[in-house]
Design a protein around this motif. Structure first.
Motif, short mmCIF file in Angstrom:
data_model
loop_
_atom_site.label_atom_id
_atom_site.label_comp_id
_atom_site.label_asym_id
_atom_site.label_seq_id
_atom_site.Cartn_x
_atom_site.Cartn_y
_atom_site.Cartn_z
N ALA A 117 31.10 26.12 44.28
CA ALA A 117 31.48 24.80 43.76
C ALA A 117 30.72 24.48 42.47
CB ALA A 117 31.21 23.73 44.81
N ARG A 118 29.43 24.83 42.45
CA ARG A 118 28.63 24.58 41.24
C ARG A 118 29.16 25.37 40.06
NH1 ARG A 118 24.29 24.71 44.74
NH2 ARG A 118 23.86 26.91 44.28
N TYR A 119 29.53 26.62 40.30
CA TYR A 119 30.00 27.43 39.17
C TYR A 119 31.35 26.94 38.68
CZ TYR A 119 30.01 31.38 36.01
OH TYR A 119 29.99 32.15 34.87
N ALA A 120 32.20 26.53 39.61
CA ALA A 120 33.53 26.02 39.22
C ALA A 120 33.40 24.82 38.28
CB ALA A 120 34.33 25.63 40.46
N GLU A 121 32.34 24.03 38.50
CA GLU A 121 32.11 22.85 37.64
C GLU A 121 31.83 23.24 36.20
OE1 GLU A 121 33.19 20.23 40.14
OE2 GLU A 121 32.11 19.42 38.42
N LEU A 122 31.28 24.43 36.01
CA LEU A 122 30.91 24.90 34.66
C LEU A 122 32.12 25.39 33.88
CD1 LEU A 122 27.79 27.19 35.32
CD2 LEU A 122 27.80 24.83 34.44
N LEU A 123 33.18 25.77 34.60
CA LEU A 123 34.28 26.48 33.92
C LEU A 123 35.10 25.54 33.05
CD1 LEU A 123 35.56 28.90 36.73
CD2 LEU A 123 33.92 29.34 34.88
N PRO A 124 35.57 26.03 31.90
CA PRO A 124 36.48 25.25 31.06
C PRO A 124 37.87 25.22 31.70
CG PRO A 124 36.22 27.45 30.14
CD PRO A 124 35.28 27.36 31.31
N ALA A 125 38.74 24.40 31.17
CA ALA A 125 40.10 24.28 31.74
C ALA A 125 40.81 25.62 31.72
CB ALA A 125 40.90 23.25 30.95
N ALA A 126 40.51 26.42 30.68
CA ALA A 126 41.12 27.76 30.61
C ALA A 126 40.13 28.70 29.93
CB ALA A 126 42.43 27.73 29.81
N ILE A 127 40.03 29.90 30.48
CA ILE A 127 39.21 30.94 29.85
C ILE A 127 40.01 31.49 28.66
CG2 ILE A 127 38.28 33.27 30.18
CD1 ILE A 127 36.62 31.09 31.54
N ASP A 128 39.36 31.68 27.55
CA ASP A 128 40.07 32.23 26.38
C ASP A 128 40.29 33.73 26.51
OD1 ASP A 128 40.36 29.93 24.52
OD2 ASP A 128 38.18 29.89 24.71
N VAL A 129 39.23 34.45 26.87
CA VAL A 129 39.33 35.92 26.97
C VAL A 129 38.74 36.34 28.32
CG1 VAL A 129 38.83 38.14 25.86
CG2 VAL A 129 38.99 36.06 24.47
N LEU A 130 39.60 36.73 29.23
CA LEU A 130 39.18 37.15 30.56
C LEU A 130 39.21 38.67 30.64
CD1 LEU A 130 38.58 36.81 33.59
CD2 LEU A 130 41.05 36.47 33.94
N VAL A 131 38.07 39.28 30.88
CA VAL A 131 37.99 40.74 31.04
C VAL A 131 37.99 41.05 32.54
CG1 VAL A 131 36.69 42.84 30.50
CG2 VAL A 131 36.65 40.91 28.91
N LEU A 132 38.88 41.94 32.94
CA LEU A 132 38.97 42.32 34.35
C LEU A 132 38.86 43.83 34.49
CD1 LEU A 132 41.99 40.14 35.58
CD2 LEU A 132 39.56 39.79 36.12
N GLY A 133 38.37 44.27 35.63
CA GLY A 133 38.44 45.68 36.00
C GLY A 133 39.44 45.80 37.14
N ILE A 134 39.57 47.01 37.66
CA ILE A 134 40.47 47.22 38.80
C ILE A 134 39.84 48.24 39.73
CG2 ILE A 134 41.79 48.92 37.46
CD1 ILE A 134 44.27 48.15 39.10
N GLY A 135 39.88 47.96 41.02
CA GLY A 135 39.35 48.92 41.98
C GLY A 135 40.42 49.90 42.41
N GLU A 136 40.01 50.99 43.05
CA GLU A 136 40.99 52.00 43.52
C GLU A 136 41.94 51.41 44.55
OE1 GLU A 136 37.50 55.36 43.18
OE2 GLU A 136 39.07 55.68 44.69
N ASP A 137 41.51 50.33 45.19
CA ASP A 137 42.37 49.68 46.21
C ASP A 137 43.23 48.58 45.60
OD1 ASP A 137 39.77 47.45 47.63
OD2 ASP A 137 40.51 47.79 45.57
N GLY A 138 43.15 48.43 44.28
CA GLY A 138 43.95 47.42 43.60
C GLY A 138 43.28 46.06 43.50
N HIS A 139 42.01 45.97 43.89
CA HIS A 139 41.33 44.68 43.74
C HIS A 139 40.99 44.44 42.27
CE1 HIS A 139 37.34 46.83 43.89
NE2 HIS A 139 37.02 45.84 43.07
N THR A 140 40.77 43.17 41.95
CA THR A 140 40.26 42.80 40.64
C THR A 140 39.31 41.62 40.80
OG1 THR A 140 40.88 42.43 38.31
CG2 THR A 140 42.09 41.16 39.99
#
Ligand code: 6PG
Length: 234
Positions: A117-140
């Motif tokens: 909940a604390r971290y969610a409060e820090l987030l802007p309305a939208a992330i400009d550049v979201l970097v994601l990885g992918i796991g072998e099971d399809g997680h991100t």
């Protein structure tokens, strides 16, 4: 907001450069458009060389960038498994970014719900550049197949549990991925080929392959990770 998929497939030795160039390009676009850029980093091992390459880009506007984290393991920030520790080592300790612009996701405490909940409060309305990885099971991020977090409506950050230790984690929810203005998925190595093909070309199956959340975004792949594309059914 509709997105046009963009695939960049490069040789393995070119992967860190191509990924760093793309991430920087998206950061520059955000700063040009809005004066600042909210960059959200992925963890794991794939991004490390990419972040080291990104740190070498002289003209990156770090004084205008806020850095967030898409997920974190429930370990101390200097633990070998910490995504924050990896980002510090590979990027943050190598660039002139003001300390107040680095927003660590603190997941080491006893109450992960409160931390989420604390971290969610820090987030802007939208992330400009979201970097994601992918796991072998399809997680991100730390959104694993069939996890309750995949249907967590109205929340931006939630506690999750991964199959591999460290099991306890915090992760952004699909809402953060969907609302990101730009999303860059990084995948390298033959071990990711099946998950990449399922994500990009497999039948719609968000529960079984959460990385499909980024299906129509920007994917930076090395040839090994792309080797099954064009062969998957559906
Ligand atoms: C994490 C990451 C996770 C990662 C994938 C791929 O905390 O583990 O955020 O989503 O991107 O597990 O990890 P590798 O890059 O190590 O294969």
């Amino acid at each position: 907001m509709t997105h046009l998929r963009r695939l960049e497939v490069v040789g393995t030795s070119d992967f860190p450069r191509a990924a760093a160039d793309r991430i920087l390009n998206e950061i520059l676009g955000a700063v040009r458009a809005r004066g600042t850029a909210a960059l959200m980093l992925a963890g794991g091992s794939t991004p490390e060389r990419v972040y080291e390459e990104l740190a070498r880009r002289e003209h990156a506007p770090w004084s205008r960038v806020d850095v967030f984290f898409g997920d974190e393991r429930s370990v101390a920030p200097d633990h070998p498994d910490s995504n924050y520790a990896m980002a510090r080592r590979a990027l943050l300790d190598r660039i002139p970014i003001p300390g107040h612009r680095v927003h660590r996701m603190s997941a080491e405490g006893p109450d992960l719900d409160a931390a989420a909940a604390r971290y969610a409060e820090l987030l802007p309305a939208a992330i400009d550049v979201l970097v994601l990885g992918i796991g072998e099971d399809g997680h991100t991020a730390s959104l694993f197949p069939h996890a309750a977090a995949l249907t967590a409506s109205g929340r931006l950050v939630v506690p999750t549990r991964g199959p591999k230790p460290p099991h306890e984690r915090l992760s952004v929810t699909p809402e953060v991925i969907r609302s990101a203005r730009s999303c860059v998925v990084l995948a390298a190595g033959a071990a990711k080929a099946s998950a990449v093909a399922r994500s990009l070309e497999g039948p719609q199956d968000l529960g079984g392959c959460p990385a499909q959340l980024a299906r129509d975004r920007i994917w930076i792949l090395d040839r090994d990770a792309a080797e099954l594309l064009g062969q998957a059914g559906g």
